[in-house]
Motif scaffolding. Structure first.
Motif, mmCIF file in Angstrom:
data_model
loop_
_atom_site.group_PDB
_atom_site.id
_atom_site.type_symbol
_atom_site.label_atom_id
_atom_site.label_comp_id
_atom_site.label_asym_id
_atom_site.label_seq_id
_atom_site.Cartn_x
_atom_site.Cartn_y
_atom_site.Cartn_z
ATOM 1 N N GLU A 32 -8.132 -2.360 -4.699
ATOM 2 C CA GLU A 32 -7.706 -0.979 -4.926
ATOM 3 C C GLU A 32 -8.868 -0.060 -5.288
ATOM 4 O O GLU A 32 -8.943 1.078 -4.813
ATOM 5 C CB GLU A 32 -6.642 -0.918 -6.026
ATOM 6 C CG GLU A 32 -6.065 0.498 -6.192
ATOM 7 C CD GLU A 32 -4.969 0.575 -7.250
ATOM 8 O OE1 GLU A 32 -4.015 1.341 -7.050
ATOM 9 O OE2 GLU A 32 -5.084 -0.122 -8.268
ATOM 10 N N ILE A 89 -4.520 7.073 0.126
ATOM 11 C CA ILE A 89 -4.036 5.878 -0.577
ATOM 12 C C ILE A 89 -3.984 6.145 -2.084
ATOM 13 O O ILE A 89 -4.974 6.530 -2.697
ATOM 14 C CB ILE A 89 -4.940 4.676 -0.280
ATOM 15 C CG1 ILE A 89 -4.898 4.349 1.222
ATOM 16 C CG2 ILE A 89 -4.529 3.456 -1.109
ATOM 17 C CD1 ILE A 89 -5.964 3.375 1.666
ATOM 18 N N LEU A 138 0.854 -1.184 0.000
ATOM 19 C CA LEU A 138 0.000 0.000 0.000
ATOM 20 C C LEU A 138 0.894 1.239 0.000
ATOM 21 O O LEU A 138 1.881 1.287 0.740
ATOM 22 C CB LEU A 138 -0.923 -0.026 1.226
ATOM 23 C CG LEU A 138 -1.908 1.117 1.429
ATOM 24 C CD1 LEU A 138 -3.181 0.596 2.112
ATOM 25 C CD2 LEU A 138 -1.307 2.227 2.286
ATOM 26 N N TYR A 154 -2.523 0.274 -4.286
ATOM 27 C CA TYR A 154 -2.760 -0.866 -3.396
ATOM 28 C C TYR A 154 -2.832 -2.136 -4.226
ATOM 29 O O TYR A 154 -3.520 -2.190 -5.253
ATOM 30 C CB TYR A 154 -4.070 -0.680 -2.625
ATOM 31 C CG TYR A 154 -4.388 -1.831 -1.677
ATOM 32 C CD1 TYR A 154 -3.655 -2.016 -0.514
ATOM 33 C CD2 TYR A 154 -5.416 -2.725 -1.961
ATOM 34 C CE1 TYR A 154 -3.929 -3.053 0.362
ATOM 35 C CE2 TYR A 154 -5.707 -3.772 -1.086
ATOM 36 C CZ TYR A 154 -4.959 -3.931 0.069
ATOM 37 O OH TYR A 154 -5.236 -4.966 0.927
#
Length: 461
Positions: free
Chosen positions: A43, A28, A20, A31
Motif C-alpha cells: 500500500e 488508489i 484495492l 490496498y
C-alpha cells in the motif's frame, strides 16, 4: 472515507488475495495484498497513485476499474494480465470489480483479486464465495457445543431431531451466541452432511449483488457477467445458511420466498428454472416478531423460514456455562499460542460471573485472547482484562455523615472519613471482599489493609 466500505466487500468473499479501492478518478485509496509471494506491491508504494500509473500496460478501455467507474455496473470474475510499474512483475489475476455509490453516483470502486499462475489454473473457481462445501475446514458438530445448562442441552437434543428432516429452521440469538455453530451442527447431524454446507451473511449487501450471489448469473446479462451458479445451486443436495436475514432488503426477500416455495431458481438473465433440493437454515439477531412489526422482514417469509425455530439464550442467561467456556478458550489459545496458562484468578472468575456479557460467547473468546497477549504469569489477572470490564461505578451522590464544613476537620480527616464510607457502602453492595475490591478498583490485599486501618468489620472476607 472509502475505507468504511471494505468490511462490506469482505463480507461477500470468503477468500481473496488482494483488495484495492479507488476513488471516482481511479486514485488508489486503500490496498491490501495477502499474497506477497505472488505480488510484491504494497500500500505505501501505490496509495495516492492512479491505477494506470501502477499498471502502465492498461488503458481506460481495458482497465476494469475505469469501466466500472463509467458504467456504474459491477464486473465479475474477469481474467486480467497486469504488469507493475517499477518492478516489471507480471501478474495473472481474476478480478471482481464493484462500484461504490452514494446518492446514486459512483464515488469509488472496490476490486477483489485472486492471483493465478496461468490463465486456466483457476478458470472454474475464480472467486470463492463464502462456501463451506468441499470443506477446507471441519464443520462444527453437536459435540462442539460446550454447555451444562438445561436450555442448551435441550437445543442440542432438538438439533438432532431437526437434522433428520428437510424442514426450514430459523435460529434467533443475539450477536455472538453461536448461531452458525448451531446451523453447522444441524447440517452435520443430518443425512445431507456429505453434501455442501454454504453460508452467506446477508447484512449490508446491496440487492443487485446479493441476487447474483444467491441465484447465479448468465453470460451477457450485464457487463462482465459470466455463466456462474449461485449459492442455491452450489448447495443443491445440502444446506444453505442465510445469516442476518433480517438485514436483507424487502425486495430481495420476495424473490427469496419465491425460490424457497417453488424449489426452483432462475439465474439473473436466464429463462430456465433450475430445480433445487436445499435445506434452508436462516438466522436473525433481533426478535423475529419485532422485525415484522418494524417492516424489516416480510411476515410470509418469516412463516416459511420458521417451520422450526430455535432460540439461543445469551451467555448471561446460562452463567453455569461460563467456567466451562473459560476452560475451553484457555485450552484453545494455549494450543494456538504455545503457552501454558493454567486458569483465571478468583477475582476474574467472580467478575465473569457478575458481568452481563452483551457480546456473549464471542466477547468472551475475544477477552481471553486479549488476555493471552498481555499476561505475565500463568494465571489471568484483572490487570490482563480490558478496562471497560472494570468500569463499575459506585455512584457520586453526596454521602451522609461526611462534613464539608471548612475548618471543622482537616483535609486528611475528611478524605479518610469519605474513604471509610465508600468502603462500607461497597461492602454492603457486594457479595464478597473480592467483588467490593473490584468495585473500588483496588486489589483485595489493598482493601484488607484499609479494613484494618479503619477498623471496619471483616465478616465478608
Amino acid at each position: 472515507m472509502l475505507r468504511r466500505y471494505v468490511e462490506q466487500i469482505l463480507n461477500v468473499f470468503n477468500y481473496i488475495d488482494a483488495i484495492l479501492v479507488t476513488n471516482e478518478r481511479g486514485i488508489i485509496e486503500y490496498y491490501v495484498n495477502n499474497r506477497p509471494d505472488q505480488n510484491r506491491l504494497n500500500e505505501k508504494d501505490i496509495r495516492g497513485k492512479n491505477i494506470l500509473e501502477v499498471y502502465p500496460d492498461l488503458n481506460e478501455e481495458e482497465s476494469s476499474i475505469y469501466r466500472v467507474i463509467r458504467s456504474g455496473k459491477p464486473i465479475y470474475n474477469e481474467f486480467q494480465v497486469m504488469r507493475a510499474a517499477g518492478t516489471g512483475q507480471v501478474f495473472n489475476g481474476v478480478n471482481t470489480t464493484i462500484p461504490i455509490k452514494a446518492d446514486g453516483k459512483v464515488i469509488g470502486v472496490a476490486e477483489v483479486t485472486r492471483w493465478v499462475d496461468d490463465e486456466f489454473s483457476r478458470k472454474d473457481i475464480p472467486l470463492s464465495l463464502k462456501e463451506a462445501g468441499a470443506q477446507s475446514e471441519r464443520l462444527y458438530t453437536v459435540d462442539d457445543i460446550i454447555t451444562c445448562s438445561p436450555q442448551m442441552k435441550e437445543i442440542k437434543e432438538r438439533i438432532s431431531r431437526v437434522a433428520a428432516t428437510d424442514s426450514s429452521v430459523l435460529i434467533y440469538g443475539k450477536t455472538g451466541t453461536g448461531k452458525e455453530l448451531v446451523a453447522q451442527s444441524i447440517h452435520t447431524a443430518g443425512h445431507r452432511k456429505k453434501n455442501h454446507f454454504v453460508s452467506q451473511n446477508c447484512a449490508a449487501i446491496p440487492e443487485t449483488l446479493l441476487e447474483g450471489i444467491l441465484f447465479g448469473t448468465v453470460r451477457g446479462s450485464y457487463t462482465g457477467a459470466e455463466n456462474r451458479p449461485g449459492l442455491f445451486e452450489i448447495a443443491n443436495g445440502g444446506t444453505i445458511f442465510l445469516d442476518e436475514i433480517n438485514s436483507m432488503e424487502i425486495g430481495m426477500q420476495a424473490k427469496l420466498l419465491k425460490v424457497i416455495e417453488e424449489k426452483k431458481v432462475t439465474r439473473i438473465g436466464g429463462t430456465k428454472p433450475i430445480p433445487i433440493d436445499v435445506k434452508v437454515i436462516s438466522a436473525v439477531n433481533e426478535l423475529p416478531e419485532e422485525c415484522v412489526r418494524r417492516k424489516k422482514m416480510r411476515e410470509d417469509l418469516l412463516y416459511r423460514l420458521s417451520v422450526v425455530r430455535l432460540n439461543i439464550p445469551g451467555l448471561a442467561e446460562r452463567k453455569e456455562d461460563i467456567p466451562l467456556l473459560v476452560r475451553h478458550f484457555i485450552d484453545y489459545y494455549n494450543h494456538r499460542m504455545g503457552k501454558n496458562v493454567l486458569d483465571v484468578s478468583e477475582e476474574v472468575e467472580e467478575l465473569f460471573m457478575d458481568y452481563s456479557w452483551p457480546g456473549n460467547v464471542r466477547e468472551m473468546k475475544n477477552i481471553i485472547e486479549g488476555a493471552f497477549n498481555l499476561l505475565s504469569s500463568r494465571v489471568i489477572q484483572l490487570s490482563d482484562l480490558p478496562e471497560y470490564l472494570l468500569r463499575e461505578e459506585i455512584g457520586t451522590k453526596p454521602r451522609e455523615g461526611i462534613s464539608t464544613q471548612i475548618g471543622q476537620y482537616s483535609l486528611q480527616e475528611m478524605v479518610s472519613q469519605y474513604e471509610k464510607q465508600l468502603i462500607t457502602e461497597a461492602l454492603k453492595e457486594s457479595k464478597s471482599l473480592s467483588e467490593a475490591a473490584r468495585k473500588l478498583k483496588i486489589t483485595k490485599q489493598g482493601l484488607s489493609y484499609k479494613l484494618g486501618k479503619y477498623r471496619i468489620g471483616e465478616e465478608k472476607q
